[in-house]
Write an enzyme that holds these catalytic residues in place. Structure first.
Site, PDB file in Angstrom:
ATOM      1  N   MET A 157     117.401  42.427  30.324  1.00 38.59           N
ATOM      2  CA  MET A 157     116.459  41.331  30.048  1.00 38.59           C
ATOM      3  C   MET A 157     115.120  41.888  29.548  1.00 38.59           C
ATOM      4  SD  MET A 157     117.842  38.376  30.478  1.00 38.59           S
ATOM      5  CE  MET A 157     119.358  39.052  29.852  1.00 38.59           C
ATOM      6  N   LYS A 175     106.314  41.289  33.044  1.00 39.12           N
ATOM      7  CA  LYS A 175     106.414  41.211  34.504  1.00 39.12           C
ATOM      8  C   LYS A 175     107.867  41.046  34.912  1.00 39.12           C
ATOM      9  CE  LYS A 175     106.476  38.227  37.777  1.00 39.12           C
ATOM     10  NZ  LYS A 175     107.392  38.912  38.694  1.00 39.12           N
ATOM     11  N   GLU A 250     114.279  30.704  28.274  1.00 46.28           N
ATOM     12  CA  GLU A 250     115.731  30.865  28.473  1.00 46.28           C
ATOM     13  C   GLU A 250     115.997  30.512  29.920  1.00 46.28           C
ATOM     14  OE1 GLU A 250     117.852  31.574  26.216  1.00 46.28           O
ATOM     15  OE2 GLU A 250     116.581  32.350  24.623  1.00 46.28           O
ATOM     16  N   CYS A 284     123.435  33.485  33.742  1.00 48.82           N
ATOM     17  CA  CYS A 284     122.978  32.172  33.269  1.00 48.82           C
ATOM     18  C   CYS A 284     124.081  31.463  32.493  1.00 48.82           C
ATOM     19  CB  CYS A 284     121.744  32.348  32.397  1.00 48.82           C
ATOM     20  SG  CYS A 284     121.994  33.564  31.105  1.00 48.82           S
ATOM     21  N   GLU A 383     123.363  24.553  39.190  1.00 48.28           N
ATOM     22  CA  GLU A 383     123.663  25.968  38.950  1.00 48.28           C
ATOM     23  C   GLU A 383     123.662  26.696  40.304  1.00 48.28           C
ATOM     24  OE1 GLU A 383     120.542  28.380  37.167  1.00 48.28           O
ATOM     25  OE2 GLU A 383     122.047  29.308  35.891  1.00 48.28           O
TER      26      GLU A 383
END
Ligand code: NAD
Length: 489
Positions: A157, A175, A250, A284, A383
């Site tokens: 990521m 971060k 996202e 995800c 989710e």
């Protein structure tokens, strides 16, 4: 392991902020202590990035490409070490961590290529319907990018965010998640080792509500790029609204996998299980809702349960382990809470869903399959972000499409059929940004990544990932010898 913030090309602090601990999720033993960046640290990092932007933003793409290639080389030289670090920090099985590091390296190399191409695209002519004018396009970096990322693919990521930003000429304050910050600091160490100009990449560890929100609100940030949950994405969007920051999000998903009656059962078993159980289901784009044609359902479910029970659970560093622990106590409690709610709502738990026997420590959960949850139940709609598959049967193509699209999310979807025309027809009607046919999950740096509806705004990866960090500028020139003629006749 690093234990300071990386700001303006130096390892610093924490001066005022405290520290926070990270654990190895397989053993629950403390792994490392990291600085919790304060608002002042964030301000320091943003100012450094702004200062660095003066030169970096003016540099040629080819020059930035050379830096990106060097960063890729730096990661490549430590491929195995970084993969092991990722397993200890996140819990994922080592072969998957090796993929992640390999993909992160590939991502830096891919964007090095796009940075080189960008030089050739500058001053591109644009045809206008009026010969008195000449127009050309310039692609200029957006400025300082504040980037906030989650814990499920820590280094990857970071690469998806940092590589396109640097390629475009933006400077970065990154971060990472407080649960998995170690590999992002190693990325900073790689930048430091190659002598990347100070302030171009700053990495600040810290808590979401402190460091994250300070970064999102900072007026010196031009662009916010966020990957994480919908509730946090909503807060980031509110923060961006205050001074109209450029934003890309996202977010989560609850993706459907439609398997038709003509599908090959063994291929379906392979892709359905991979689609939900890799990375412990903390993905995800996980295809967590299986829609199977009623005629294929008995055979497919029998095989899915049989193979799910064989999945080897354990410490991700052990040979042959396919399912490691969940990332944290919080995630473990959340997933078990969802499973309890699924059972309470009347869905049939076909297998798994508890702590595996013989595991005294670690956040392990047996992979679970729910049969026929109600369409309004929490397990079908929300989710879970864990190893939980929910299955429903359908009778017609129309019903499958309706069930798949009945979600507030729209990140990904998969369809499996021996009939290419049907697969294509269904793929076209599913409302999601990523469609897999006869597979689930394969991801390429070249192809756009992102979702519709509450799964986010914008696309990462491919040329769309670069565009996230570029402003397009038109330069329109009046080239006619004739006067314009508004008042001079
Ligand atoms: P999260 O939203 O809790 O945290 C993500 C990041 O935001 C972390 O770095 C966190 O510290 C920070 N954060 C938290 N509160 C903040 C605030 N108020 N202001 C600014 N920053 C804040 O998400 P998570 O639990 O780390 O990750 C899981 C979520 O991420 C899932 O919903 C998953 O679907 C999503 N995700 C999406 C993609 C994608 O590409 N669409 C990829 C990976 C994960």
């Amino acid at each position: 392991m690093r234990d300071q913030l990386y700001i303006n090309g130096q390892w610093v602090g924490p001066d005022l902020g405290g520290r926070f601990e990270t654990l190895d999720p397989a053993t629950e033993e403390p792994l490392h202590s990291l600085p919790a960046a304060t608002e002042e640290d964030i301000d320091h990092a943003v100012r450094a990035a702004r200062q660095a932007f003066r030169n970096w933003g003016e540099s040629r793409g080819a020059e930035r490409a050379a830096w990106l290639d060097l960063l890729a080389d730096g990661l490549e030289a430590r491929h195995e070490e970084l993969a092991v670090l990722e397993v200890r920090d996140n819990g994922k099985p080592l072969p998957e961590a090796r993929w992640d590091v390999g993909d992160a390296i590939g991502c830096f190399r891919y964007y090095a290529g796009l940075a080189r191409e960008l030089d050739g695209r500058q001053n591109e002519p644009l045809a206008l319907p009026d010969e008195r004018f000449r127009c050309s396009l310039r692609y200029e970096p957006v400025g300082v990018a504040g980037q906030i990322i989650p814990w499920n693919y820590p280094l990857l990521m970071a690469a998806w965010k940092v590589a396109p930003a640097l390629a475009a000429g933006a400077t970065v304050v990154l971060k990472p998640s407080e649960l998995t910050s170690l590999s992002a600091l190693e990325l900073a160490a790689a930048a430091d080792r190659i002598g990347l100009p100070a302030g171009v990449l700053n990495v600040v560890t810290g808590l979401g509500g402190e460091a994250g929100s300070a970064l999102a609100a900072h007026p010196g940030v031009d662009k916010l790029a966020f990957t994480g949950s919908v509730p946090t994405g909503s807060k980031i969007m509110s923060a961006a609204a205050a001074d109209i920051k450029n934003i890309s999000l996202e977010l989560g998903g609850k993706s459907a996998f439609i398997v038709f009656e003509d599908a090959d059962v063994e291929a379906a078993v392979e892709w359905v299980l991979f689609g939900i159980f890799w990375n412990q289901g903390q993905v995800c784009s996980a295809t967590s809702r299986l829609l199977v044609h009623e005629r294929l359902a008995p055979r497919l479910l029998e095989r899915l349960v049989e193979e799910t029970r064989k999945i080897r659970i354990g410490n991700g560093l052990e040979e042959g382990v396919l399912l490691g622990p969940l990332v944290s106590r919080g995630q473990y409690d959340k997933v078990l809470g969802f499973i309890a709610q699924g059972q309470a709502s009347g869905a049939r738990l076909l297998t798994g869903g508890r702590r595996p026997s013989g595991f005294e420590r670690g956040y392990f959960v047996e992979p679970a399959i729910f049969d026929e949850p109600d369409v309004d139940s929490i397990v079908w709609r929300e989710e879970i972000f864990g190893p939980v598959l929910c299955v429903k049967r359908f009778r017609s193509e129309e019903e499958a499409i309706r069930l798949a699209n009945d979600s507030r999310f729209g990140l990904a979807a998969a369809v499996m059929s021996a009939d290419p025309a049907r697969a294509a027809r269904v793929a076209n009607r599913l409302r999601a940004g990523i469609l897999w046919v006869n597979c689930s999950q394969p991801t390429f740096s070249e192809a756009p990544w992102g979702g519709m509806k509450q799964s986010g705004i914008g696309r990462e990866l491919g040329r769309w990932g670069l565009d996230n960090y570029l402003e397009v500028k038109q330069v329109t020139e009046y080239i006619s010898p004739e006067p314009w003629g508004w008042y001079l006749k």
